[in-house]
Design a protein around this motif. Structure first.
Motif, PDB file in Angstrom:
ATOM      1  N   HIS A 125      77.570 121.979  68.635  1.00  0.00           N
ATOM      2  CA  HIS A 125      77.703 123.329  68.092  1.00  0.00           C
ATOM      3  C   HIS A 125      79.019 123.987  68.528  1.00  0.00           C
ATOM      4  CE1 HIS A 125      74.310 124.501  65.715  1.00  0.00           C
ATOM      5  NE2 HIS A 125      73.409 124.314  66.650  1.00  0.00           N
TER       6      HIS A 125
ATOM      7  N   THR B 192      80.755 122.984  65.350  1.00  0.00           N
ATOM      8  CA  THR B 192      80.001 123.273  64.127  1.00  0.00           C
ATOM      9  C   THR B 192      78.954 124.350  64.427  1.00  0.00           C
ATOM     10  OG1 THR B 192      78.616 121.336  64.615  1.00  0.00           O
ATOM     11  CG2 THR B 192      80.375 121.055  63.019  1.00  0.00           C
ATOM     12  N   GLY B 193      79.440 125.579  64.484  1.00  0.00           N
ATOM     13  CA  GLY B 193      78.572 126.718  64.798  1.00  0.00           C
ATOM     14  C   GLY B 193      79.298 127.777  65.591  1.00  0.00           C
ATOM     15  N   ASN B 194      80.181 127.344  66.499  1.00  0.00           N
ATOM     16  CA  ASN B 194      80.905 128.297  67.329  1.00  0.00           C
ATOM     17  C   ASN B 194      82.328 128.511  66.826  1.00  0.00           C
ATOM     18  OD1 ASN B 194      78.539 128.042  68.716  1.00  0.00           O
ATOM     19  ND2 ASN B 194      79.450 127.489  70.677  1.00  0.00           N
TER      20      ASN B 194
ATOM     21  N   THR C  20      81.569 129.497  62.342  1.00  0.00           N
ATOM     22  CA  THR C  20      80.199 130.008  62.366  1.00  0.00           C
ATOM     23  C   THR C  20      79.763 130.426  60.965  1.00  0.00           C
ATOM     24  OG1 THR C  20      78.692 131.391  63.638  1.00  0.00           O
ATOM     25  CG2 THR C  20      80.720 132.430  62.868  1.00  0.00           C
ATOM     26  N   CYS C  21      78.546 130.926  60.852  1.00  0.00           N
ATOM     27  CA  CYS C  21      78.001 131.280  59.542  1.00  0.00           C
ATOM     28  C   CYS C  21      78.247 132.760  59.236  1.00  0.00           C
ATOM     29  CB  CYS C  21      76.514 130.939  59.457  1.00  0.00           C
ATOM     30  SG  CYS C  21      75.514 131.437  60.846  1.00  0.00           S
TER      31      CYS C  21
ATOM     32  N   LYS D  94      75.355 125.655  60.054  1.00  0.00           N
ATOM     33  CA  LYS D  94      75.561 125.163  61.411  1.00  0.00           C
ATOM     34  C   LYS D  94      74.425 124.264  61.880  1.00  0.00           C
ATOM     35  CE  LYS D  94      73.804 129.115  64.187  1.00  0.00           C
ATOM     36  NZ  LYS D  94      73.002 128.417  65.223  1.00  0.00           N
ATOM     37  N   GLU D  95      73.176 124.592  61.515  1.00  0.00           N
ATOM     38  CA  GLU D  95      72.062 123.830  62.081  1.00  0.00           C
ATOM     39  C   GLU D  95      71.836 122.490  61.375  1.00  0.00           C
ATOM     40  OE1 GLU D  95      70.962 124.375  64.820  1.00  0.00           O
ATOM     41  OE2 GLU D  95      71.361 126.489  65.209  1.00  0.00           O
TER      42      GLU D  95
ATOM     43  N   THR E 207      74.680 120.244  62.382  1.00  0.00           N
ATOM     44  CA  THR E 207      74.655 119.819  63.782  1.00  0.00           C
ATOM     45  C   THR E 207      73.480 118.900  64.069  1.00  0.00           C
ATOM     46  OG1 THR E 207      75.783 121.871  64.367  1.00  0.00           O
ATOM     47  CG2 THR E 207      74.785 120.639  66.163  1.00  0.00           C
TER      48      THR E 207
END
Length: 901
Positions: A303, A306-308, A311-312, A321-322, A325
């Motif tokens: 994350h 892919t998320g940080n 992000t969304c 992201k989820e 990941t």
């Protein structure tokens, strides 16, 4: 508790934030009953916004103390958990001072206390319980935080990013200042203040940078942190090698906490974990626990990018992201398995077992969700409570949709798309459409194959597609016509479902079991033995030529590796399924053929049909598998019957106790027929494991233990020495995997009274091991100690046990959620007692922790699939919950949709 009127949030109503926050400076004076938070926000108007010049901040369960705008006192208007200031300037500094009560925060969202300190959980909307803020993911800011607390009780102070300063304060307090150099949304904020110890090491990244890695745990648990640290190191190295993504901070920290609603949280540089996914050593953790720690540590680290870093934009994009990941952690686990394998064949088998485990999870959790009242696309169109959309659809189906893009574009093409995604969007809050567009742009050289326009429907369409396969064979010409059709069941919200782009990975087996060349009509030259068919229409035919003429029709191996999350409706008969089970070169489909053969037997028996020939073919196929020279890990999954939940999902009307009875009967018949081979394999595997020396959680050893323990479970189903073998294994076990497996076998046989008492005495001071003790009793096939009391009374006894606490999410899950969600034979008892227990505890949990209550509430969301008598009792239980005057939004949404279905 939130008791305000439910509001439906819709994706199409999205508006950009009216104001942006460039920087956040927090001064948090931690106190159990009244933590004081001073927040200095540098705010400016968003040039993209046309909204009124009114600043609206979120704030929940906060005590307002003061606010100043550019140094001048202001008095905001409060209402509906909002802080509002009208007519604010284009750029200004807002300073607020507020207080919150961490000790009273049983929701475990925002700032809360666990037994050894202060912790946070801000995803999805917890930051608003810490301070007033535009608590949405598209407001990305630079954060600096000063933490202060009583040093003797909370000697460790941790925050996001890099440590700038620390020191002493009067009255026995101390402080630490942390700065995060990267922009982030509020949901990634984290702090920890506790009495902890750490395992640490220094890692050199690919560019030569030194990074400090730390795993923080309670004193006394340091010997259980090594595997988490090893998993973190492997994750960092894998992400560099596979995707070219490097650790971007000077330090990376993992902190374990025993009270946590989720598995873990990817806060930038300060991952907070449920202890369940950190603590592991052979005395307390099973092979599955070791694998789960590796997977979850990998997931949260991945994350970081892919998320940080990307992000969304909003919570409708959660799968951005989820899902991505989860796919990455699945690939990581498979690569770790392959790396540890002795031979390429064992590596392929081990990767297939991991894939099988992931698909079993998808079918058990996501397929039912896709067919129920909570069905939604991986990018939902609306929600009432965002916490209810951390679902199997967003995570597991989301991962499958990412995997399909890799299947369509190829592994190298997927990497090109990922590179383009980060080139375009690093440091941004984006959408699922942005991700797909990057995949297309990174693969423009592939032409039509890179056009994912139709594929985008997977993001907006709910439901599990049914793919049907029909064959027509011309033996004289060696010509096979394979016709595939697709249909997604309509739903109330989407009565018309459009055709999807479904990649179907195919092989064809000849009469000798070998893969045949796959040459489509009109093609010339060499033909592959495996290829992807792109099903885009409601019905498509594919004609294969050049196949062996004059022979029997080739047997198709469809959807190899589970190349799409669909239900496959095929015309394979018992003989062909047994043939695939014996010969398919794709290990996943070899397993799948066995599962379909088992299901055909179970369905026939449930209908009351004569299934003697099918059963005989199944037993023979299982015997060949047991005796074959195959990887033990694969043999274990190949011999395991489908579980009761998955069987129920394949039926029109569910009678859960009948499903359990038929499955038990078949299991006993298989055990009786294979008893000599099961005993021989059990003994041989024990000898092989003893020869390897001390316990190791590597895939090969875990596979041997898994198959040995499956043999034991079968043997305890029949008269003979199975119970004695289980008791002897329990007494002699040198690791938790073997001890718990023996105890579980005895518990399911109703013969575990002495062993249960012994297990509790051994582990009464280890919370995670006691969770296992509670779980195996709440999910057993019989009352574990052999008494004749009704099972629901046994569960009530567990709920009254001195070691049980409803306030701890892990402990609540170990009994009440496990019983209601994973013990269908007893939860769906004829007298409805399981439903009465469900209603009572949904209401109790709702007053403590609405997120956990909502997860429990999902146990009855598909009540209409059961027999009429059970439907009536389930509806009454749902209505009892719905009638509560002050119900949380979390639970209200679940029961409301269930009743309306």
């Amino acid at each position: 508790m939130r008791t305000d009127q439910t509001v439906t949030i819709r994706r199409l109503d999205y508006q950009v934030p009216a104001y942006l926050v460039d920087s956040v400076e927090l001064d948090i004076a931690l106190d159990a009953e009244r933590s004081i938070v001073e927040a200095r926000l540098a705010i400016r108007r968003n040039p993209a916004s046309t909204a009124p010049r009114t600043l609206v901040l979120d704030g929940e369960a906060l005590e307002f103390i003061s606010a100043t705008l550019d140094g001048q006192p202001v008095q905001p208007v409060f209402g509906d958990n909002r802080f509002t200031l009208a007519d604010v300037p284009d750029s200004f500094t807002l300073v607020t001072v507020s207080a919150n009560n961490p000790q009273a925060n049983t929701t475990l969202s925002g700032l809360f206390m666990s037994k050894n300190g202060f912790f946070t959980q801000c995803e999805a909307e917890g930051f608003r319980r810490i301070t007033y803020f535009p608590d949405r993911p598209d407001v990305m800011s630079r954060y600096r935080v000063r933490l202060s607390a009583e040093k003797a009780r909370y000697p460790v102070l941790l925050g996001n990013g890099n440590l700038l300063e620390e020191g002493e304060l009067p009255n026995g307090r101390h402080y630490a200042v942390w700065d995060d150099p990267f922009l982030k949304p509020s949901y990634l904020f984290a702090l920890v203040a506790a009495k902890l110890v750490c395992e640490e090491t220094t890692l050199t990244t690919g560019s030569g940078k030194q990074a400090l890695l730390q795993v923080w745990v309670e004193d006394g648990d340091l010997d259980k942190s090594h595997h988490a640290m090893e998993s973190l190191i492997n994750s960092i190295k894998w992400d560099e090698e596979r995707f070219g993504l490097e650790l971007d901070l000077d330090r990376f920290m993992i902190v374990a906490v025993s009270d946590f609603n989720m598995g873990a949280m990817e806060n930038k540089g300060l991952n907070i974990f449920n202890t369940k996914f950190v603590l592991a050593n052979p005395e307390v953790a099973t092979d599955i626990d070791f694998a789960n720690v590796e997977s979850v540590v990998g997931h949260e680290y991945f994350h970081n990018w892919t998320g940080n870093r990307v992000t969304c934009r909003d919570w409708f994009q959660l799968s951005l992201k989820e899902g991505l990941t989860v796919f990455r952690d699945q690939e990581f686990s498979m690569d770790m398995i392959a790396a540890a394998a002795a031979t390429p064949a064992v590596a392929a088998s081990g990767k297939a077992v991991k894939r099988i485990d992931d698909v079993r999870t998808l079918r058990a959790a996501q397929f039912p969700e896709d067919a129920g009242p909570m069905a939604h696309p991986i990018r939902p169109d609306e929600y009432q409570e965002i916490n209810n959309f951390y679902t199997a659809t967003v995570y597991e189906k989301g991962a499958e949709i990412i995997r399909m893009q890799q299947t369509i574009l190829g592994r190298d093409g997927f990497r090109r798309g990922m590179d383009e995604y980060f080139r375009r969007h690093d440091g941004q809050a984006v959408t699922c459409d942005d991700f797909v567009a990057a995949m297309e742009a990174g693969n423009a050289q592939l032409g039509e194959l890179a056009d994912l326009g139709q594929f985008r429907r997977w993001y907006s369409q709910s439901g599990t597609p049914i793919v049907s396969a029909e064959r027509e064979w011309d033996p004289a010409a060696g010509r096979l016509t394979l016709t595939l059709s697709q249909q997604t069941p309509p739903s109330a919200s989407q009565p018309v479902k459009l055709p999807l782009h479904i990649p179907v990975l195919l092989g064809l087996l000849g009469s000798d079991g070998a893969d045949l060349p796959l040459r489509l009509e009109g093609e010339t030259g060499a033909a592959p033995t495996e290829r992807v068919l792109h099903l885009k229409e409601a019905r498509q035919s594919f004609v294969f030529t050049g196949l062996p003429a004059g022979e029997a029709m080739p047997v198709p191996s469809l959807l190899r590796g589970f190349s799409a999350p669909v239900v496959l409706d095929h015309d394979l008969d018992t003989r062909e399924l047994a043939f695939l089970m014996a010969h398919d070169s794709d290990a996943f489909n070899r397993w799948e053929a066995g599962q379909q053969l088992m299901l055909s037997v179970i369905h026939a028996r449930l209908r009351g049909d004569d299934a003697a020939l099918q059963t005989s073919a199944l037993v023979e196929a299982m015997h060949r598998t047991l005796e074959a020279d195959l990887d033990p890990g694969f043999v274990e999954v190949a011999l395991a019957l489908p579980d009761e939940i998955y069987i129920a999902e394949t039926l029109e009307v569910v009678d859960a106790p009948a499903v359990a009875r038929v499955r038990d009967e078949l299991k006993r018949q298989i055990a009786s027929a294979l008893a000599p081979s099961l005993r021989a394999r059990y003994t041989a595997l024990g000898v092989a494991l003893a020869a390897t020396g001390e316990y190791r959680p590597d895939p090969a050893s875990a596979g041997r233990r898994g198959l040995r323990n499956l043999c034991l479970r079968y043997l305890t189903e029949i008269d003979g020495d199975g119970i004695g073998l289980a008791r002897a294994q329990y007494a002699a076990a040198t690791n938790m995997t073997d001890r718990l497996a023996a105890l579980t076998a005895l518990a399911h046989a109703g013969a575990a009274k002495m062993e249960l008492e012994d297990f509790f005495k051994r582990h009464e001071n280890d919370a995670l091991v006691l969770d296992k003790w509670f779980t195996l009793q709440s999910t057993a096939a019989r009352v574990p100690d052999g008494s004749d009391q009704r099972f629901v009374l046994h569960v009530l006894g567990l709920l009254k046990h001195a070691a049980f606490s409803l306030r701890n999410p892990n402990r609540a899950r170990s009994v009440i959620l496990q019983f209601c969600m994973n013990n269908p034979r007893h939860f769906h008892a004829d007298d409805g007692s399981g439903y009465e227990l469900w209603a009572e505890y949904v209401l109790k949990l709702d007053g403590l922790n609405p997120q956990i209550a909502a997860r429990l509430a999902r146990s009855l969301d598909r009540w209409r699939r059961h027999t009429p008598e059970r439907q009536a009792r389930m509806r009454a239980a749902l209505q009892r919950v719905a009638d509560k005057p002050e119900l949380s939004n979390d639970v209200r949404e679940i029961v409301g949709k269930a009743l309306a279905a």
